[in-house]
Enzyme design. Sequence first.
Site, short mmCIF file in Angstrom:
data_model
loop_
_atom_site.label_atom_id
_atom_site.label_comp_id
_atom_site.label_asym_id
_atom_site.label_seq_id
_atom_site.Cartn_x
_atom_site.Cartn_y
_atom_site.Cartn_z
N TYR A 12 0.86 -1.18 0.00
CA TYR A 12 0.00 0.00 0.00
C TYR A 12 0.90 1.23 0.00
O TYR A 12 1.82 1.33 0.82
CB TYR A 12 -0.90 0.01 1.24
N HIS A 44 -5.74 11.38 2.81
CA HIS A 44 -4.64 10.91 1.97
C HIS A 44 -5.15 10.66 0.55
O HIS A 44 -6.34 10.78 0.29
CB HIS A 44 -4.07 9.60 2.54
N THR A 46 -4.58 7.43 -2.16
CA THR A 46 -3.95 6.14 -2.43
C THR A 46 -3.25 6.19 -3.79
O THR A 46 -3.84 6.62 -4.78
CB THR A 46 -4.99 5.01 -2.42
N HIS A 113 -7.64 10.54 -6.06
CA HIS A 113 -8.70 11.23 -5.33
C HIS A 113 -8.37 11.31 -3.85
O HIS A 113 -7.51 10.59 -3.35
CB HIS A 113 -10.04 10.51 -5.52
N THR A 115 -10.60 11.01 -0.37
CA THR A 115 -11.91 10.67 0.16
C THR A 115 -12.28 11.68 1.25
O THR A 115 -11.52 11.89 2.19
CB THR A 115 -11.91 9.24 0.73
N GLU A 141 3.45 0.80 3.17
CA GLU A 141 3.31 -0.18 4.24
C GLU A 141 2.76 -1.47 3.64
O GLU A 141 2.24 -1.46 2.52
CB GLU A 141 2.40 0.35 5.34
N TRP A 147 -8.79 -3.05 5.48
CA TRP A 147 -8.48 -1.68 5.90
C TRP A 147 -9.70 -0.94 6.43
O TRP A 147 -9.55 -0.02 7.22
CB TRP A 147 -7.86 -0.90 4.74
#
Length: 152
Positions: A12, A44, A46, A113, A115, A141, A147
């Site tokens: 990730y 954050h 991703t 994006h 969230t 990580e 998640w």
Amino acid sequence: MMKFQDFSSGLYVAAKFSDSTLDEIENLQRELKVPNPVPRHKIHSTICYSRVNVPYVVSTGSFEVANSGELQVWDTQDGRTLVLVLDSDYLKFRHNYARALGATHDFDDYSPHITLSYNVGPAQFSGIVQVPVILDREYKEPLKINWTEDLK
């Protein structure tokens, strides 16, 4: 050098943003009266959600990665999620870098994006938002398949 077992854990990678960007995102959440807003420390974007680990090297440096985004509500298995879709060549490039290393991706395409809420209920949101999105850092990580448990 990576060992065989290192590849089985998944990877990730995400971008974290500057304090000024986080201030802007929090202000946007308040102005829009977003239900169940994502808390500041979890905001954050991703970059990579891969079921195999790859030797990804995180980027350093702080600079603008986008200056606007489009509000969209996505229907997900966990509910109606409000996102700010970013027009970011940088985040797309970093995602493609991970893919070139062999990272997997569960969707047809990659839409960078942020969230804003994982559950907006029946609320409707749309439109273009001007917001400077400044990268603070990338981090990586081992992949957490479950998640969403961290959101509770």
